[in-house]
Design an enzyme around this catalytic site. Structure first.
Site, PDB file in Angstrom:
ATOM      1  N   ASN A  35       0.396  -1.447   0.174  1.00 12.06           N
ATOM      2  CA  ASN A  35      -0.318   0.113  -0.094  1.00 12.06           C
ATOM      3  C   ASN A  35       0.979   1.192  -0.110  1.00 12.06           C
ATOM      4  O   ASN A  35       2.045   0.858   0.651  1.00 12.06           O
ATOM      5  CB  ASN A  35      -0.617   0.089   1.261  1.00 12.06           C
ATOM      6  CG  ASN A  35      -1.925  -1.063   1.358  1.00 12.06           C
ATOM      7  OD1 ASN A  35      -2.780  -1.619   0.132  1.00 12.06           O
ATOM      8  ND2 ASN A  35      -3.481  -1.168   2.597  1.00 12.06           N
ATOM      9  N   GLY A  37       0.529  -1.300   3.523  1.00  9.84           N
ATOM     10  CA  GLY A  37       0.229  -2.381   3.637  1.00  9.84           C
ATOM     11  C   GLY A  37       1.089  -3.695   4.383  1.00  9.84           C
ATOM     12  O   GLY A  37       1.867  -3.483   4.676  1.00  9.84           O
ATOM     13  N   ASN A  47       4.828  -4.424   5.382  1.00  9.87           N
ATOM     14  CA  ASN A  47       5.461  -4.373   6.289  1.00  9.87           C
ATOM     15  C   ASN A  47       5.776  -5.328   7.203  1.00  9.87           C
ATOM     16  O   ASN A  47       7.052  -5.302   7.739  1.00  9.87           O
ATOM     17  CB  ASN A  47       4.323  -3.621   7.300  1.00  9.87           C
ATOM     18  CG  ASN A  47       3.574  -1.877   6.944  1.00  9.87           C
ATOM     19  OD1 ASN A  47       4.349  -1.686   6.229  1.00  9.87           O
ATOM     20  ND2 ASN A  47       2.476  -2.138   6.941  1.00  9.87           N
ATOM     21  N   GLU A  59      -4.998  -9.217   2.487  1.00 15.02           N
ATOM     22  CA  GLU A  59      -5.089  -6.959   2.787  1.00 15.02           C
ATOM     23  C   GLU A  59      -5.418  -7.578   1.117  1.00 15.02           C
ATOM     24  O   GLU A  59      -5.177  -6.992  -0.272  1.00 15.02           O
ATOM     25  CB  GLU A  59      -4.341  -6.456   2.627  1.00 15.02           C
ATOM     26  CG  GLU A  59      -5.138  -6.147   4.032  1.00 15.02           C
ATOM     27  CD  GLU A  59      -4.451  -4.648   3.990  1.00 15.02           C
ATOM     28  OE1 GLU A  59      -4.421  -3.419   5.533  1.00 15.02           O
ATOM     29  OE2 GLU A  59      -2.921  -5.067   3.751  1.00 15.02           O
ATOM     30  N   GLY A  71       1.710  -4.642  14.579  1.00 13.81           N
ATOM     31  CA  GLY A  71       1.697  -6.451  14.472  1.00 13.81           C
ATOM     32  C   GLY A  71       1.927  -7.108  13.391  1.00 13.81           C
ATOM     33  O   GLY A  71       2.331  -8.329  13.233  1.00 13.81           O
ATOM     34  N   ASP A  72       2.125  -6.508  12.348  1.00 14.29           N
ATOM     35  CA  ASP A  72       3.146  -6.334  10.957  1.00 14.29           C
ATOM     36  C   ASP A  72       3.304  -6.892  11.344  1.00 14.29           C
ATOM     37  O   ASP A  72       4.419  -7.766  10.920  1.00 14.29           O
ATOM     38  CB  ASP A  72       2.679  -5.314  10.004  1.00 14.29           C
ATOM     39  CG  ASP A  72       1.272  -5.134   9.237  1.00 14.29           C
ATOM     40  OD1 ASP A  72       0.017  -6.053  10.010  1.00 14.29           O
ATOM     41  OD2 ASP A  72       1.736  -3.614   9.101  1.00 14.29           O
ATOM     42  N   ARG A  95       8.018   4.924  16.876  1.00 15.09           N
ATOM     43  CA  ARG A  95       8.352   5.430  15.620  1.00 15.09           C
ATOM     44  C   ARG A  95       7.141   5.946  14.916  1.00 15.09           C
ATOM     45  O   ARG A  95       5.706   4.215  14.835  1.00 15.09           O
ATOM     46  CB  ARG A  95       9.819   4.957  14.587  1.00 15.09           C
ATOM     47  CG  ARG A  95      10.988   4.242  15.492  1.00 15.09           C
ATOM     48  CD  ARG A  95      11.955   3.524  14.926  1.00 15.09           C
ATOM     49  NE  ARG A  95      13.042   3.402  16.500  1.00 15.09           N
ATOM     50  CZ  ARG A  95      13.873   2.343  16.126  1.00 15.09           C
ATOM     51  NH1 ARG A  95      13.695   1.955  14.376  1.00 15.09           N
ATOM     52  NH2 ARG A  95      14.956   2.627  16.657  1.00 15.09           N
TER      53      ARG A  95
HETATM   54  O1  RIB Z   1      -0.963  -2.583   9.229  1.00 16.97           O
HETATM   55  C1  RIB Z   1      -1.188  -1.509   8.955  1.00 16.97           C
HETATM   56  C2  RIB Z   1      -1.594  -1.348   7.896  1.00 16.97           C
HETATM   57  O2  RIB Z   1      -2.548  -1.329   8.024  1.00 16.97           O
HETATM   58  C3  RIB Z   1      -1.138   0.087   7.451  1.00 16.97           C
HETATM   59  O3  RIB Z   1       0.844   0.196   6.504  1.00 16.97           O
HETATM   60  C4  RIB Z   1      -2.050  -0.278   6.018  1.00 16.97           C
HETATM   61  O4  RIB Z   1      -1.214   0.119   4.533  1.00 16.97           O
HETATM   62  C5  RIB Z   1      -3.069  -1.251   6.552  1.00 16.97           C
HETATM   63  O5  RIB Z   1      -2.696  -2.020   5.469  1.00 16.97           O
END
Ligand code: RIB
Length: 294
Positions: free
Chosen positions: A10, A38, A42, A136, A237-238, A271
């Site tokens: 994203n 995204g 991430n 996603e 979380g990512d 951050r």
């Molecule tokens: O989890 C965070 C992400 O969720 C963001 O970077 C945004 O793009 C959404 O997809």
């Protein structure tokens, strides 16, 4: 070993606001920042920084070459990121002064990743390699089927969370990653206890309280690390999931990989930026050493 991430890419547009707008309210943003995000992207950045060998499979539009380029600069293999004739996925993020957010996403190219690219992206992979997925992207079932056929381990982050969708994915994956609320909702949806979910392992992330791994006959309580400050929780979380997968890919034992992932996520929230806020391995190691020395 190889870590294949069939994941979203994203463009994050982050609007810094005093508070998240209520229904019907119009507010002015103090700042606007644009960067890579995204959940998939991430996770790939976290995984490669954790020491994993990461191959990203996904799609951008003609406006997203720079986003794929950012992944490549980090050392992610983007040979299976295709460019489609539709806009790159994007996220509109309201970020308040306490680091909390509200996010709207538009799938764009993430919703049309070709099945061929997904299958091709796992070429040469087998037992010992891993696939990482989240919600996603359009291709989860194809990707999970291909990975299963090849004997790869599949780590699935059930975010953004919809209980029905997550329940359908459980039989296709090995590890599901959910937060505490999602874990309770998923268990309630299936009429089961969290320990009984039909998957090899459940990783429940608990924000500032750490995480717990339940499965394969083990229950591992993952320590919480004190975040130096909370600036932006977007992508924490990512960062956790990607770091875990990357650390496992570099050969780290499960308990240590979980501990590192938790520390990386604690640093991330201090951050700004989803991908931009992910720490380096050196930063994570220094942070853990300093915290352990008290
Ligand atoms: O989890 C965070 C992400 O969720 C963001 O970077 C945004 O793009 C959404 O997809």
């Amino acid at each position: 070993m190889t870590l294949v991430n069939v994941g979203s890419i994203n463009i994050d547009r982050v609007y810094v606001v005093d508070h998240i707008p209520a229904p019907g309210e119009t507010i002015a943003a103090a700042e606007l920042e644009e960067g890579l995000g995204g959940k998939g992207a991430n996770q790939s950045i976290a995984a490669v920084r954790a020491g994993g060998r990461v191959r990203h499979v996904g799609a951008v539009g003609p406006d997203g070459g720079w986003a794929a380029g950012r992944l490549a600069e980090e050392g992610v293999d983007i040979g299976h990121v295709v460019t489609l004739d539709r806009p790159t996925g994007h996220a509109v993020i309201a970020l308040d002064r306490g680091g909390e957010n509200a996010i709207i996403i538009h799938a764009g190219a993430n919703g049309a990743v070709p099945a061929g690219a997904v299958r091709e992206g796992m070429r040469g992979c087998g037992a010992g390699d891993r696939l990482i997925l989240q919600n996603e992207i359009n291709a989860n079932e194809i990707a999970a089927g291909e990975a299963r056929r090849r004997g790869m381990e599949i780590i699935y982050s059930a975010a953004p969370f919809v209980a029905e969708d997550a329940a359908q994915m459980l039989p296709l994956v090995d590890v599901v990653v959910v937060n505490e609320i999602e874990a309770a909702q998923l268990a309630a949806h299936l009429g089961l206890a969290i320990e009984e979910l039909p998957v090899r392992a459940v990783l429940v992330t608990k924000g500032a309280k750490g995480a717990v791994w339940i499965g394969q006959g083990r229950r591992i309580e993952v320590p919480a690390w004190p975040a130096p400050r909370v600036v932006d929780t977007t992508g924490a979380g990512d960062c956790f999931t990607g770091w875990l997968a990357g650390a496992l890919d570099r050969g780290c034992a499960l308990e240590e990989a979980l501990t590192e992932a938790s520390a990386a996520a604690a640093l991330k929230v201090s951050r700004k930026g989803a991908a931009a806020g992910i720490p380096t391995r050196e930063e994570v190691e220094t942070f853990m050493r300093d915290a352990r020395q008290g």
